[in-house]
Every structure is written in structure tokens, then in C-alpha cells.
Design an enzyme around this catalytic site. Structure first.
Site, PDB file in Angstrom:
ATOM      1  N   GLU A 186      13.155  35.595  10.627  1.00 38.90           N
ATOM      2  CA  GLU A 186      12.151  36.248  11.484  1.00 38.90           C
ATOM      3  C   GLU A 186      12.279  37.761  11.388  1.00 38.90           C
ATOM      4  O   GLU A 186      13.337  38.281  11.045  1.00 38.90           O
ATOM      5  CB  GLU A 186      12.405  35.852  12.956  1.00 38.90           C
ATOM      6  CG  GLU A 186      11.542  34.716  13.469  1.00 38.90           C
ATOM      7  CD  GLU A 186      10.126  35.138  13.838  1.00 38.90           C
ATOM      8  OE1 GLU A 186       9.642  36.173  13.341  1.00 38.90           O
ATOM      9  OE2 GLU A 186       9.496  34.417  14.629  1.00 38.90           O
ATOM     10  N   ASP A 187      11.209  38.457  11.743  1.00 37.74           N
ATOM     11  CA  ASP A 187      11.278  39.916  11.806  1.00 37.74           C
ATOM     12  C   ASP A 187      11.949  40.349  13.105  1.00 37.74           C
ATOM     13  O   ASP A 187      12.850  41.183  13.109  1.00 37.74           O
ATOM     14  CB  ASP A 187       9.885  40.556  11.670  1.00 37.74           C
ATOM     15  CG  ASP A 187       8.846  39.962  12.611  1.00 37.74           C
ATOM     16  OD1 ASP A 187       9.156  39.006  13.366  1.00 37.74           O
ATOM     17  OD2 ASP A 187       7.704  40.455  12.616  1.00 37.74           O
ATOM     18  N   ASP A 192      11.767  38.499  20.324  1.00 38.81           N
ATOM     19  CA  ASP A 192      11.407  39.328  21.481  1.00 38.81           C
ATOM     20  C   ASP A 192      11.569  38.481  22.750  1.00 38.81           C
ATOM     21  O   ASP A 192      12.677  38.354  23.273  1.00 38.81           O
ATOM     22  CB  ASP A 192       9.970  39.799  21.246  1.00 38.81           C
ATOM     23  CG  ASP A 192       9.465  40.787  22.266  1.00 38.81           C
ATOM     24  OD1 ASP A 192      10.271  41.510  22.849  1.00 38.81           O
ATOM     25  OD2 ASP A 192       8.244  40.840  22.465  1.00 38.81           O
ATOM     26  N   PHE A 227       8.289  48.776  21.293  1.00 42.27           N
ATOM     27  CA  PHE A 227       7.443  48.201  20.248  1.00 42.27           C
ATOM     28  C   PHE A 227       7.713  48.968  18.960  1.00 42.27           C
ATOM     29  O   PHE A 227       7.670  50.186  18.936  1.00 42.27           O
ATOM     30  CB  PHE A 227       5.967  48.327  20.638  1.00 42.27           C
ATOM     31  CG  PHE A 227       5.041  47.755  19.616  1.00 42.27           C
ATOM     32  CD1 PHE A 227       4.854  46.390  19.513  1.00 42.27           C
ATOM     33  CD2 PHE A 227       4.359  48.596  18.738  1.00 42.27           C
ATOM     34  CE1 PHE A 227       4.006  45.855  18.544  1.00 42.27           C
ATOM     35  CE2 PHE A 227       3.511  48.073  17.763  1.00 42.27           C
ATOM     36  CZ  PHE A 227       3.335  46.706  17.672  1.00 42.27           C
ATOM     37  N   ARG A 269       2.778  47.415   7.751  1.00 38.84           N
ATOM     38  CA  ARG A 269       3.835  46.465   7.355  1.00 38.84           C
ATOM     39  C   ARG A 269       4.595  46.978   6.136  1.00 38.84           C
ATOM     40  O   ARG A 269       5.725  46.583   5.896  1.00 38.84           O
ATOM     41  CB  ARG A 269       3.216  45.097   7.008  1.00 38.84           C
ATOM     42  CG  ARG A 269       2.632  44.348   8.195  1.00 38.84           C
ATOM     43  CD  ARG A 269       2.339  42.909   7.788  1.00 38.84           C
ATOM     44  NE  ARG A 269       1.413  42.251   8.691  1.00 38.84           N
ATOM     45  CZ  ARG A 269       1.757  41.595   9.783  1.00 38.84           C
ATOM     46  NH1 ARG A 269       3.018  41.522  10.122  1.00 38.84           N
ATOM     47  NH2 ARG A 269       0.846  41.008  10.532  1.00 38.84           N
TER      48      ARG A 269
HETATM   49  P1  5GP Z   1       8.563  36.319  20.669  1.00 33.36           P
HETATM   50  O1  5GP Z   1       7.926  34.968  20.643  1.00 33.36           O
HETATM   51  O2  5GP Z   1      10.035  36.304  20.448  1.00 33.36           O
HETATM   52  O3  5GP Z   1       8.172  37.089  21.904  1.00 33.36           O
HETATM   53  O4  5GP Z   1       7.874  37.174  19.562  1.00 33.36           O
HETATM   54  C1  5GP Z   1       8.091  37.054  18.243  1.00 33.36           C
HETATM   55  C2  5GP Z   1       6.979  37.727  17.478  1.00 33.36           C
HETATM   56  O5  5GP Z   1       6.320  38.754  18.228  1.00 33.36           O
HETATM   57  C3  5GP Z   1       7.510  38.416  16.254  1.00 33.36           C
HETATM   58  O6  5GP Z   1       7.654  37.556  15.168  1.00 33.36           O
HETATM   59  C4  5GP Z   1       6.503  39.514  16.040  1.00 33.36           C
HETATM   60  O7  5GP Z   1       5.423  39.041  15.282  1.00 33.36           O
HETATM   61  C5  5GP Z   1       6.025  39.874  17.432  1.00 33.36           C
HETATM   62  N1  5GP Z   1       6.723  41.065  17.952  1.00 33.36           N
HETATM   63  C6  5GP Z   1       7.662  41.127  18.924  1.00 33.36           C
HETATM   64  N2  5GP Z   1       8.091  42.384  19.116  1.00 33.36           N
HETATM   65  C7  5GP Z   1       7.413  43.149  18.226  1.00 33.36           C
HETATM   66  C8  5GP Z   1       7.423  44.553  17.924  1.00 33.36           C
HETATM   67  O8  5GP Z   1       8.141  45.385  18.487  1.00 33.36           O
HETATM   68  N3  5GP Z   1       6.578  44.944  16.928  1.00 33.36           N
HETATM   69  C9  5GP Z   1       5.753  44.095  16.256  1.00 33.36           C
HETATM   70  N4  5GP Z   1       4.976  44.585  15.319  1.00 33.36           N
HETATM   71  N5  5GP Z   1       5.728  42.775  16.525  1.00 33.36           N
HETATM   72  C10 5GP Z   1       6.537  42.305  17.485  1.00 33.36           C
END
Ligand code: 5GP
Length: 193
Positions: free
Chosen positions: A102-103, A106, A155, A168
Site C-alpha cells: 500500500e502507499d 490512514d 495529507f 503521482r
Molecule cells: P484508509 O482506508 O487507510 O483510510 O486509506 C487508505 C487510502 O486512502 C490510501 O491507499 C490512499 O489512497 C488514501 N490516502 C490516505 N491518506 C492519504 C494522503 O495523505 N494522500 C493521498 N494522496 N491519499 C491518501
């Protein structure tokens, strides 16, 4: 030298060099942990694409690579909490050691959901490697097995992470400035209509 994105986006949080070091460290750990095991690496599109491409070249094992695509933020900078599979895996996970890439984790909602979906396919094990971890933003009780960097709630964009589908391709991770957010900067000085 100033990178073009520094003029339109904001400040660099993680440099290319810092990222390269983290990728190398993670690759070595994964190589050691999965020695003599059949490893299926699953990249979560599209955010993990850049990290994944670098990471797999640091894993010294004959891995199998697959992709899954899930819905994320859309045009917002806040998590919707809604997870939807847009593209499913192409290979079965049964009996395999699966490592999701994963990137960023969050709220953790995406990972919690994907873990559940993957486990239903009876893999030998399921773990996650994320470039970034935002533990303060968590809405579920989940942990990340391999973490590149632990960051705050901010963010971030670049190195695979988008801002309204853009940026990206940045070679580092940035935090958009207040000014850029207000302008709705879309790169090269352009702003949204
Ligand atoms: P989660 O389900 O853990 O809240 O979110 C995961 C996804 O939310 C990540 O794979 C990503 O696509 C997006 N995301 C969460 N934080 C960020 C951020 O700081 N920047 C960006 N561009 N995407 C984020």
C-alpha cells in the site's frame, strides 16, 4: 536545484534518498522473512504503483506479482470510509503467503476490509507493507507489518500518492502548502476552473 513541484505544491516531507533507504531496508527484511516461501505480492492500485515498482526490485526472491484496485478518496482529501473493489486479483491466494503493498494506511478501513476479503480465499498468511503509516488517523484496530515511514495526519502527495489524480509521478513525498490548497494548484501553475 528547485524541483518544479516545489514551486506549485509545497514542501518536501520525504526526499528521494530517504525513500530509497526505506525501500532498501524493507526489501531486505521481506527477503529474509519470506526466504524459502512462495510469496505473492499484491499491489494496491493506483497509489502503491511507484513504491511497488521500487520495492519488488529490492526483494531477492522469485515473487509472483498481482494487483487489486480499490476506490479511495475520489476528489476529496478526507477518507470516505467507503471501500469498493474495482479490479480483483487475477491469481488465487489459496495456500500462498500474501504481502499487500500500500502507499499509505490512514484510517485503516481499506486494509481491514482487504484483509478480510483476502483471508476468505484461504491464504497461508496475509501481511501488509505500506510506505506510509498514519497511526493517529486510525478508525480500526489494525497494525501494519512493514512500515516505511510513520507520519502524522497530514495529507501528502507524490511517489504514487495523488492530489486530485495528479502528482503521482513526483520522485518524493510532499505536503501541499495552504496557498496551493487555496489555489487548487494542478501543476505547472495551472489552477482549477
Ligand atoms: P484508509 O482506508 O487507510 O483510510 O486509506 C487508505 C487510502 O486512502 C490510501 O491507499 C490512499 O489512497 C488514501 N490516502 C490516505 N491518506 C492519504 C494522503 O495523505 N494522500 C493521498 N494522496 N491519499 C491518501
Amino acid at each position: 536545484m528547485t524541483h518544479w513541484a516545489q514551486r506549485v505544491v509545497g514542501r518536501v516531507l520525504l526526499t528521494s534518498e530517504q525513500i530509497e533507504e526505506a525501500v532498501e531496508r524493507l526489501g531486505s527484511r521481506i527477503t529474509a522473512d519470506y526466504k524459502d516461501k512462495e510469496l505473492l505480492v499484491v499491489g494496491v492500485l493506483r497509489g502503491a504503483s511507484v513504491f511497488l515498482a521500487d520495492l519488488i526490485r529490492r526483494i531477492e526472491l522469485p515473487i509472483v506479482l498481482d494487483f487489486i484496485s480499490v476506490s479511495s478518496y475520489g476528489n476529496e482529501t478526507k477518507s470516505s470510509g467507503i471501500v469498493r473493489i474495482i479490479k480483483d486479483l487475477s491469481v488465487p491466494v489459496k495456500g500462498k503467503h500474501v504481502l499487500m503493498v500500500e502507499d499509505v494506511v490512514d484510517t485503516g478501513l481499506t486494509w481491514a476490509y482487504l484483509k478480510q476479503v483476502l483471508k476468505a480465499g484461504n491464504p497461508e498468511s496475509v501481511k501488509i507493507c505500506s510506505l506510509l503509516d498514519k497511526p493517529e488517523a486510525r478508525k480500526t484496530e489494525i497494525t501494519v507489518d512493514y512500515v516505511g515511514f510513520t507520519i502524522g495526519r497530514e495529507f501528502v502527495v507524490g511517489y504514487g500518492l495523488d492530489w486530485k489524480e495528479r502528482y503521482r509521478n513526483l520522485p518524493f513525498v510532499m505536503i501541499p502548502s495552504k496557498e496551493a490548497v487555496e489555489k487548487g494548484a494542478l501543476g505547472n501553475g495551472r489552477t482549477e476552473e
